[in-house]
Design an enzyme around this catalytic site. Structure first.
Site, PDB file in Angstrom:
ATOM      1  CG  HIS A  24      -0.368  -0.005   2.608  1.00 27.76           C
ATOM      2  ND1 HIS A  24       0.204   1.215   2.847  1.00 27.76           N
ATOM      3  CD2 HIS A  24      -0.030  -1.096   3.348  1.00 27.76           C
ATOM      4  CE1 HIS A  24       0.571   1.014   4.534  1.00 27.76           C
ATOM      5  NE2 HIS A  24       0.704  -0.481   4.350  1.00 27.76           N
ATOM      6  CG  ASP A  41      -3.137   3.622   2.299  1.00 33.97           C
ATOM      7  OD1 ASP A  41      -2.505   2.597   1.868  1.00 33.97           O
ATOM      8  OD2 ASP A  41      -3.742   3.420   3.335  1.00 33.97           O
ATOM      9  CG  ASP A  94       3.019   0.584   7.730  1.00 35.78           C
ATOM     10  OD1 ASP A  94       2.920  -0.223   6.769  1.00 35.78           O
ATOM     11  OD2 ASP A  94       1.978   0.597   8.804  1.00 35.78           O
ATOM     12  CD  GLU A 123      -2.855  -2.079   5.526  1.00 33.11           C
ATOM     13  OE1 GLU A 123      -2.824  -3.072   6.369  1.00 33.11           O
ATOM     14  OE2 GLU A 123      -2.256  -0.926   5.717  1.00 33.11           O
ATOM     15  CD  GLU A 124      -1.340   2.183   7.478  1.00 31.04           C
ATOM     16  OE1 GLU A 124      -2.172   1.728   8.411  1.00 31.04           O
ATOM     17  OE2 GLU A 124      -0.156   1.847   7.178  1.00 31.04           O
ATOM     18  CD  GLU A 135       1.413  -3.709   5.832  1.00 31.27           C
ATOM     19  OE1 GLU A 135       2.227  -3.272   6.701  1.00 31.27           O
ATOM     20  OE2 GLU A 135       0.521  -3.531   5.151  1.00 31.27           O
ATOM     21  CG  HIS A 154       1.203   3.342  12.114  1.00 29.93           C
ATOM     22  ND1 HIS A 154       0.081   2.946  12.394  1.00 29.93           N
ATOM     23  CD2 HIS A 154       1.524   2.869  11.090  1.00 29.93           C
ATOM     24  CE1 HIS A 154      -0.752   2.052  11.476  1.00 29.93           C
ATOM     25  NE2 HIS A 154       0.456   2.229  10.351  1.00 29.93           N
TER      26      HIS A 154
END
Length: 376
Positions: free
Chosen positions: A74, A76, A105, A135-136, A164, A349
């Protein structure tokens, strides 16, 4: 032959394209150009409306027939938050570390795979990239819609690797062979608003909600399995529509999440919570959103080639784990065996998200070894 791609440079350029979930546009333009230059045919589409969209998806395919190896990921990212020492979307490389939102990430993993594919262009089979911009978030218009697109065209990978960040202390120490399911629920208990000095004229929902919470907190779901830990229910919030100290509220709500193993199913857990809520607080209602079911990929070729590639590059025998959060593997398992493997994940994150430059390069080498083992 097309020149190979530097994974660190590409990761930095992807980071420089802000792509808070749900993402579309510039970051996909960049990836599209890089993939087209190394022989992929790229398909892109945007779909959906707010609040879960609009979302962009990308499917890139090179080759035909033979074994079909898919890489998923992903573009995003989560919102950057406050407190960064530098602009989170202006990548910084300092002391061998790449810093920026998405460095961990998972823009670096996408860059690592594209770089690996750029150096491996003689495959006797098919390579695809399945890349989403959601995805997030809730994935409403993300990977499930990629699966629809593939199914409509009769395209089915034989195996999928998701990039991931799964490593823990050192690159290569952990791969995810499955993931727990996740369901969020909100329990609403009705009452009658009134003055606290006249409780007989009101109906306080808080004690009833407290009974529901106590009953659910005492619930034992299961003992886990050889592959999964026990399923776990956690309360994440309690609220009322008014916060005045002299008002009995008209309703009360508890929010909870259950992370569950493959002994459970999301809908059955919702029904269980509904039964307990109705027993302890008649008239209550339960709202639910199932993020995904638990899944486990059985041993097979995908395990073998990935473990062998990691061992050859790092000397490590990785742990096969199902811990942590969900991934889009919960959807992709419908197509074929799926595992997740990527960078050490300590900074995902977080403020100051980062990845070691050498880890990004080593990850790209591992991905190339995987391609070599699949296609020979």
């Amino acid at each position: 032959m097309t020149s190979s791609i530097d994974p660190v440079d590409l990761a930095a350029r992807l980071i420089a394209c802000p792509s808070i979930t749900p993402a579309r546009g510039e970051v996909f333009d960049l990836l599209d150009a890089e993939l087209t230059a190394i022989g992929f045919t790229v398909h892109r589409w945007v779909m959906g409306e707010e609040p879960d969209g609009p979302t962009e998806n990308l499917v890139a395919i090179r080759g035909s027939g033979g074994s079909h190896f898919g890489f998923a990921g992903h573009l995003d990212v989560v919102p950057p938050g406050d407190g960064w020492a530098t602009d989170p979307f202006e990548p910084v490389i300092e002391d061998g570390v790449l810093t920026g939102r998405g460095a961990n990430d998972m823009k670096s993993a996408i860059a690592a795979f594209v770089a690996a594919a750029s150096e491996f262009q003689e495959q006797a089979g098919t390579i695809s990239l399945l890349i989403t911009g959601d995805e997030e978030g809730y994935a409403t218009y993300g990977t499930p819609r990629i699966i629809d697109w593939l199914n409509e065209r009769g395209i089915r990978p034989d195996m999928i690797l998701i990039g991931e960040p799964t490593s823990v202390d050192r690159l290569g120490d952990t791969i995810k062979i499955g993931r727990r399911g996740s369901v969020n629920m909100w329990i609403d208990v009705p009452g009658t608003q009134g003055h606290v000095a006249y409780p007989h004229r009101a109906d306080n929902p808080m004690p009833k909600l407290a009974r529901v919470i106590a009953a659910l907190d005492a619930l034992h779901l299961d003992d886990g399995t050889d592959a999964f830990p026990p399923s776990n229910l956690e309360f994440t919030g309690v609220s009322t529509p008014t916060h005045a100290s002299n008002v009995i509220p008209a309703s009360a709500t508890a929010q909870l999440n259950i992370r569950f193993n493959n002994l459970q199913q999301g809908q059955r857990l919702v029904e269980l919570v509904e039964e307990i809520a109705e027993r302890e607080a008649p008239g209550s209602t339960v709202r639910a959103r199932i993020s995904g079911e638990a899944f486990l990929t059985p041993p097979g070729e995908l395990y073998d080639v990935l473990v062998s590639a990691i061992r050859d590059e790092t000397g490590i025998d990785p742990e096969l784990s199902t811990s942590g959060g969900t991934s889009d593997g919960r959807f992709l398992i419908q197509l074929c065996p799926v595992v997740d493997f990527g960078l050490p994940n300590a900074s995902m994150h977080k403020i100051g998200e980062h990845a070691a430059v050498e880890d990004i390069r080593a990850l790209s080498r591992i991905y190339r070894r995987v391609l070599e083992k699949v296609f020979g």
